[in-house]
Design an enzyme around this catalytic site. Sequence first.
Site, mmCIF file in Angstrom:
data_model
loop_
_atom_site.group_PDB
_atom_site.id
_atom_site.type_symbol
_atom_site.label_atom_id
_atom_site.label_comp_id
_atom_site.label_asym_id
_atom_site.label_seq_id
_atom_site.Cartn_x
_atom_site.Cartn_y
_atom_site.Cartn_z
ATOM 1 C CG ASN A 175 -28.286 9.990 -9.679
ATOM 2 O OD1 ASN A 175 -28.468 10.280 -8.504
ATOM 3 N ND2 ASN A 175 -27.865 8.792 -10.054
ATOM 4 C CG MET A 197 -26.702 10.120 -5.400
ATOM 5 S SD MET A 197 -26.373 11.665 -4.584
ATOM 6 C CE MET A 197 -25.654 11.033 -3.113
ATOM 7 C CB CYS A 198 -31.924 11.731 -8.057
ATOM 8 S SG CYS A 198 -31.562 13.120 -6.954
ATOM 9 N NE ARG A 199 -31.446 5.882 -9.100
ATOM 10 C CZ ARG A 199 -30.329 5.259 -9.479
ATOM 11 N NH1 ARG A 199 -30.367 4.026 -9.941
ATOM 12 N NH2 ARG A 199 -29.167 5.863 -9.401
#
Length: 282
Positions: free
Chosen positions: A113, A1-3
């Site tokens: 996220n 996903m993302c951070r």
Amino acid sequence: MCRWLAYSGSSPVLIFDALYTPAHSLIDQSLHARMGAEPTNGDGFGVGWYDDEPTPGVFRSVEPAWNDQNLRELASHVRSRLFFAHIRAAIGSAVQTTNCHPFRHGGWLWMHNGFIAEFARIKRDMALAVDESLFADITGQTDSEMLFYLALTFGLKDDPPGAVERAIGHVEALGRDHGVTYPFQGTIATTDGERLWAFRYSTEGKSRSLFLSRSIHTLRELYPERTILRDLPDDARLVVSEPVGDLPGAWNEVPESCYGVVGPGEDKLLPFTVKPPSTSLL
């Protein structure tokens, strides 16, 4: 996903120190994340910060965060008492600046996220629920931005937790109507420039990770030799999707279906329960 990473404190700190200098920093996580769905988050980044201006500044780029000299330059010169930083791993929408977090509307910032499952199937219904006066301000394609504007529609400015509860509740109701088993997944951070709210929730009950730094007083007692802790304000807090630094015991994991609030005079962890929308909105 993302951070992502969020900082709040009564005294401004240099953004560079939060993004680059800790061990396993957010910039390092853009290449070597340990707790995300994938180790590389190279589909753009964004930073949003508050200063003396009435609205927050935002800098976003589709360059990988680890290789962007403009980000390094900006972070080396901007100090802020409240800022967001997000590194993106796209899962469907285009790699373009308007799809990079954080998203801004007026004095508010928002980042996420996670994902809305089968977003394409419920996107139209979500869009129709967004207040007409807000809709034209949506510039990107992401589920995260659409969720932000849905939360604004449901009263984010007056009741942030309640608005997020209603927005996700609406997403879950739409998902169920379209046969989606687990419509929502993720962690969310939002702020009005004074307080910061961070949410951890998923329909399945297996949410993306979220951590809140322990109090500065506690960290100073644990690590009296760390000069950087002496320089931080007493109310400094970091909220992160994955711990940064190399200090054992520095982080508390936010429990499933909970949210934290930090800001002047506030430091709370509370349960989060989605609210199904009224039938008139479906």
